[in-house]
Write a protein that holds these residues in place. Structure first.
Motif, short mmCIF file in Angstrom:
data_model
loop_
_atom_site.label_atom_id
_atom_site.label_comp_id
_atom_site.label_asym_id
_atom_site.label_seq_id
_atom_site.Cartn_x
_atom_site.Cartn_y
_atom_site.Cartn_z
N LEU A 45 12.30 16.93 26.21
CA LEU A 45 11.95 17.84 27.29
C LEU A 45 10.80 17.31 28.13
CD1 LEU A 45 12.27 21.21 25.30
CD2 LEU A 45 13.79 20.37 27.12
N GLU A 46 9.88 16.58 27.49
CA GLU A 46 8.75 15.99 28.24
C GLU A 46 9.26 14.95 29.25
OE1 GLU A 46 6.13 14.54 25.29
OE2 GLU A 46 5.03 16.46 25.10
N ARG A 47 10.26 14.13 28.81
CA ARG A 47 10.80 13.13 29.75
C ARG A 47 11.48 13.82 30.93
NH1 ARG A 47 12.09 10.55 24.83
NH2 ARG A 47 14.23 11.34 24.88
N GLU A 48 12.16 14.90 30.67
CA GLU A 48 12.81 15.66 31.74
C GLU A 48 11.76 16.28 32.66
OE1 GLU A 48 16.03 19.33 32.28
OE2 GLU A 48 15.68 18.41 30.30
N LEU A 49 10.63 16.72 32.07
CA LEU A 49 9.55 17.30 32.86
C LEU A 49 8.94 16.27 33.80
CD1 LEU A 49 7.62 19.62 33.54
CD2 LEU A 49 6.21 18.92 31.56
N GLU A 50 8.80 15.02 33.31
CA GLU A 50 8.24 13.95 34.17
C GLU A 50 9.11 13.75 35.41
OE1 GLU A 50 7.87 10.52 31.76
OE2 GLU A 50 6.20 11.32 30.55
N GLY A 51 10.44 13.76 35.22
CA GLY A 51 11.34 13.60 36.37
C GLY A 51 11.20 14.74 37.36
N ARG A 52 11.08 16.01 36.82
CA ARG A 52 10.95 17.15 37.71
C ARG A 52 9.63 17.08 38.48
NH1 ARG A 52 14.69 21.26 36.74
NH2 ARG A 52 16.56 20.16 36.05
N ARG A 53 8.54 16.62 37.82
CA ARG A 53 7.24 16.50 38.48
C ARG A 53 7.29 15.49 39.64
NH1 ARG A 53 3.21 16.68 33.20
NH2 ARG A 53 3.04 18.98 33.11
N ALA A 54 8.05 14.36 39.42
CA ALA A 54 8.17 13.35 40.48
C ALA A 54 8.87 13.94 41.70
CB ALA A 54 8.96 12.14 39.96
N LEU A 55 9.92 14.73 41.46
CA LEU A 55 10.62 15.37 42.58
C LEU A 55 9.72 16.41 43.26
CD1 LEU A 55 14.15 15.91 40.96
CD2 LEU A 55 13.52 14.27 42.74
N LEU A 56 8.90 17.11 42.41
CA LEU A 56 8.00 18.13 42.96
C LEU A 56 6.97 17.48 43.86
CD1 LEU A 56 7.01 21.04 43.08
CD2 LEU A 56 5.70 20.61 40.97
N ASP A 57 6.43 16.30 43.45
CA ASP A 57 5.43 15.60 44.27
C ASP A 57 6.01 15.23 45.64
OD1 ASP A 57 3.57 15.82 42.30
OD2 ASP A 57 3.90 13.79 41.48
N GLN A 58 7.26 14.72 45.63
CA GLN A 58 7.88 14.35 46.91
C GLN A 58 8.08 15.59 47.79
OE1 GLN A 58 11.50 12.27 46.08
NE2 GLN A 58 10.48 10.52 45.09
N ALA A 59 8.49 16.66 47.19
CA ALA A 59 8.72 17.89 47.96
C ALA A 59 7.42 18.42 48.55
CB ALA A 59 9.36 18.95 47.07
N LEU A 60 6.30 18.34 47.79
CA LEU A 60 5.00 18.79 48.28
C LEU A 60 4.55 17.94 49.46
CD1 LEU A 60 3.22 19.55 44.87
CD2 LEU A 60 3.93 21.21 46.62
N LYS A 61 4.80 16.61 49.40
CA LYS A 61 4.42 15.73 50.51
C LYS A 61 5.21 16.11 51.77
CE LYS A 61 3.06 11.72 47.75
NZ LYS A 61 3.40 10.31 47.42
N GLY A 62 6.49 16.39 51.60
CA GLY A 62 7.32 16.78 52.75
C GLY A 62 6.81 18.11 53.32
N ASN A 104 9.87 20.77 16.14
CA ASN A 104 10.99 19.92 16.61
C ASN A 104 10.44 18.91 17.63
OD1 ASN A 104 13.36 18.78 17.41
ND2 ASN A 104 14.44 20.74 17.72
N ASP A 105 9.84 17.84 17.08
CA ASP A 105 9.19 16.84 17.96
C ASP A 105 10.22 16.09 18.82
OD1 ASP A 105 6.75 17.53 16.98
OD2 ASP A 105 6.73 15.94 15.43
N ALA A 106 11.39 15.85 18.26
CA ALA A 106 12.40 15.09 19.02
C ALA A 106 12.80 15.85 20.28
CB ALA A 106 13.63 14.83 18.16
N ARG A 107 13.00 17.17 20.13
CA ARG A 107 13.39 17.96 21.31
C ARG A 107 12.22 18.05 22.29
NH1 ARG A 107 16.59 21.62 23.56
NH2 ARG A 107 15.70 23.52 24.52
N ALA A 108 11.00 18.13 21.72
CA ALA A 108 9.81 18.22 22.57
C ALA A 108 9.68 16.95 23.43
CB ALA A 108 8.57 18.43 21.71
N GLN A 109 9.93 15.76 22.82
CA GLN A 109 9.83 14.50 23.57
C GLN A 109 10.90 14.42 24.66
OE1 GLN A 109 10.02 11.40 20.65
NE2 GLN A 109 7.95 11.83 19.83
#
Length: 409
Positions: free
Chosen positions: A386-403, A379-384
C-alpha cells in the motif's frame, strides 16, 4: 714475195693468212709492194681487234641487249671467217666464243634479275591491293583518300607484271578505290542532307529565340532558352557558310534577353538588400518584447511590427530563413504566453484541475488509513504494497497541484 708470222704475199700478188687449217687466201694486191699489201691487211686485223674490244666493253659495262650483242658478234665472226685480214684469227674466234659465253651469262643474270624484280613487284602490288582494300572500309575520309592517292603513285612507279597478273591486281586495286569513293560520296551526300536539315531546324530556333528576346517573363523564358540550347546542340552543324551567322543571331537574341533580365534583377537585388535591412531592424524591435510580461501590450506591439513587416516586401532568398526565423521566435513566445493565459483564466479547466486534485488527495488519505490498519494487524507485506501505491498517488497529486497553481490557485 714477202711474208710475216701470220701471212705472206706470193709473186702474183696474192695475199695469204696462216691458220690452223692451213693458209687461206685473203685477197690480191697489185697496187704496191708486198710489204704494203701485208700492212694493209694487218691494219684490217687490228680493226677487228678494236671492234671486238669495244664490243666486249659494251657487253660488260652497258645494258646492251642479248639480241643486239649476238648480232654484233655474228657480224664480227663473219668478218673473221671471211679471212680478209692478216693476223691471229684463231685468237679472235676464241675471244668471240668467250664473248658469246659472257652474253649468255649476262642474259641469265638479267633473266634472274627480271624474275626477282617481277616477284618483288608482285609482292609490292599485292601489298598495295591489300592496303587499298582495307582502306575501302575506312571512315577516315581525308586521311584514307590521301593515302589511296599515294598508293596510285606508288603503283605507277612499279614494273609491270605479266598482263594477266597485272590486270587482275589492278582490277582489285581499282575496285577498292571505287568502293571507297562511292562510300565517301554517299557519306557526304548524307552529311549534306543532315546539314540542310540542321540549317532548317536552327533557322526555326533562331526565329523563336529572337521572338523571346524582349520577353519579361523571366523564369519561363529563361527555361525556354535552356530548352532551345539543348535543341540547338542536338540539331548538329549546318553548312559552314551558315553555321556562324545562325549562331551569332541565336546567341545575340539570348544576350538581349539575359542582359535585360540581369538589369532588372540587379535593381531587384538592390531593393531586396534594402528590404533586408528594414526587416532586420523590425526583428530587433520584436526581440525587445521578450520576455513577455504584459501580454496585451506585447500583442499590440507585435501586431504593429508584423503589419510593417508585411508591407516591406521580399528580401534576398539566402537571407530569408535567418531574418524570418527571428520573427517566428518572438511569435512562438507570444503564442505560448497566450496559451498559458488561456489555461489560467479558463473556468472549466480550473474546475477539472481542482476536481482531480481533490480526488487524488482523498485517495491518498484513504491509503494512509489502510496502511495504519495493516500495520496494526501486523500485516507488513500488505502495508509495504500500500505504501508503494501511495507513492504513485502522491506523484500524481504533485503534478495536479502544479497544474492548479497555473490557474492562480
Amino acid at each position: 714475195m714477202s711474208s710475216d708470222p701470220w701471212g705472206r704475199v706470193d709473186e702474183t700478188g696474192t695475199v695469204y693468212v696462216r691458220t690452223a687449217d692451213g693458209e687461206q687466201v685473203v685477197g690480191s694486191w697489185q697496187a704496191g709492194s708486198p710489204e704494203e699489201a701485208l700492212a694493209y691487211f694487218e691494219r684490217k686485223y687490228e680493226g677487228l681487234v678494236v671492234e671486238i674490244g669495244l664490243l666486249e666493253k659494251r657487253v660488260k659495262t652497258t645494258d646492251l641487249s642479248s639480241k643486239d650483242a649476238m648480232a654484233a658478234i655474228g657480224h664480227l665472226r663473219e668478218q673473221v671467217d671471211a679471212h680478209h685480214a692478216v693476223g691471229d684469227l684463231a685468237a679472235l674466234r676464241v675471244r668471240l666464243d668467250k664473248l658469246v659465253e659472257l652474253v649468255g651469262t649476262r642474259r641469265e643474270e638479267r633473266r634472274a634479275q627480271r624474275a626477282k624484280q617481277s616477284d618483288e613487284a608482285r609482292h609490292a602490288k599485292e601489298a598495295l591491293v591489300a592496303e587499298a582494300e582495307e582502306l575501302a572500309g575506312s571512315d577516315q575520309w581525308r586521311a584514307a583518300g590521301e593515302r589511296l592517292r599515294a598508293l596510285v603513285d606508288t603503283w605507277k612507279g612499279l614494273p609491270r607484271l605479266d598482263r594477266k597478273s597485272d590486270d587482275e591486281l589492278w582490277h582489285r586495286f581499282s575496285h577498292a578505290r571505287s568502293a571507297f569513293s562511292k562510300r565517301r560520296k554517299q557519306h557526304f551526300a548524307h552529311l549534306d542532307a543532315q546539314r540542310e536539315e540542321a540549317h532548317k531546324t536552327k533557322e526555326r530556333l533562331v526565329a523563336e529565340a529572337e521572338g523571346l528576346s524582349k520577353s519579361t517573363d523571366w523564369g519561363a523564358t529563361a527555361a525556354r532558352y535552356r530548352d532551345l540550347m539543348s535543341e540547338w546542340k542536338a540539331a548538329g552543324r549546318a553548312q559552314r557558310e551558315h553555321e556562324e551567322d545562325l549562331w551569332n543571331r541565336f546567341r545575340g537574341a539570348q544576350d538581349v534577353f539575359f542582359a535585360a533580365r540581369g538589369s532588372v534583377f540587379a535593381e531587384r537585388d538592390a531593393e531586396q538588400t534594402e528590404n533586408l535591412k528594414l526587416k532586420e531592424e523590425l526583428a530587433g524591435e520584436a526581440e525587445k518584447l521578450l520576455p513577455i510580461t504584459d501580454l496585451k501590450t506585447a500583442r499590440a506591439a507585435f501586431r504593429s511590427l508584423n503589419e510593417r513587416w508585411e508591407a516591406i516586401g521580399h528580401v534576398p532568398r539566402d537571407a530569408r530563413p535567418k531574418v524570418e526565423g527571428r520573427m517566428h521566435t518572438v511569435e512562438r513566445a507570444m503564442q505560448e504566453a497566450e496559451e498559458a493565459e488561456w489555461r489560467r483564466t479558463n473556468p472549466e479547466a480550473r474546475a477539472r484541475a481542482e476536481g482531480l486534485t481533490g480526488q487524488l488527495q482523498a485517495a491518498a488519505d484513504k491509503l494512509k488509513g489502510q496502511i495504519e490498519q495493516a500495520r496494526a494487524q501486523g500485516n507488513d507485506a500488505r502495508a509495504q504494497k500500500l505504501e508503494r501505491e501511495l507513492e504513485g498517488r502522491r506523484a500524481l497529486l504533485d503534478q495536479a497541484l502544479k497544474g492548479l497553481q497555473e490557474f492562480g490557485g
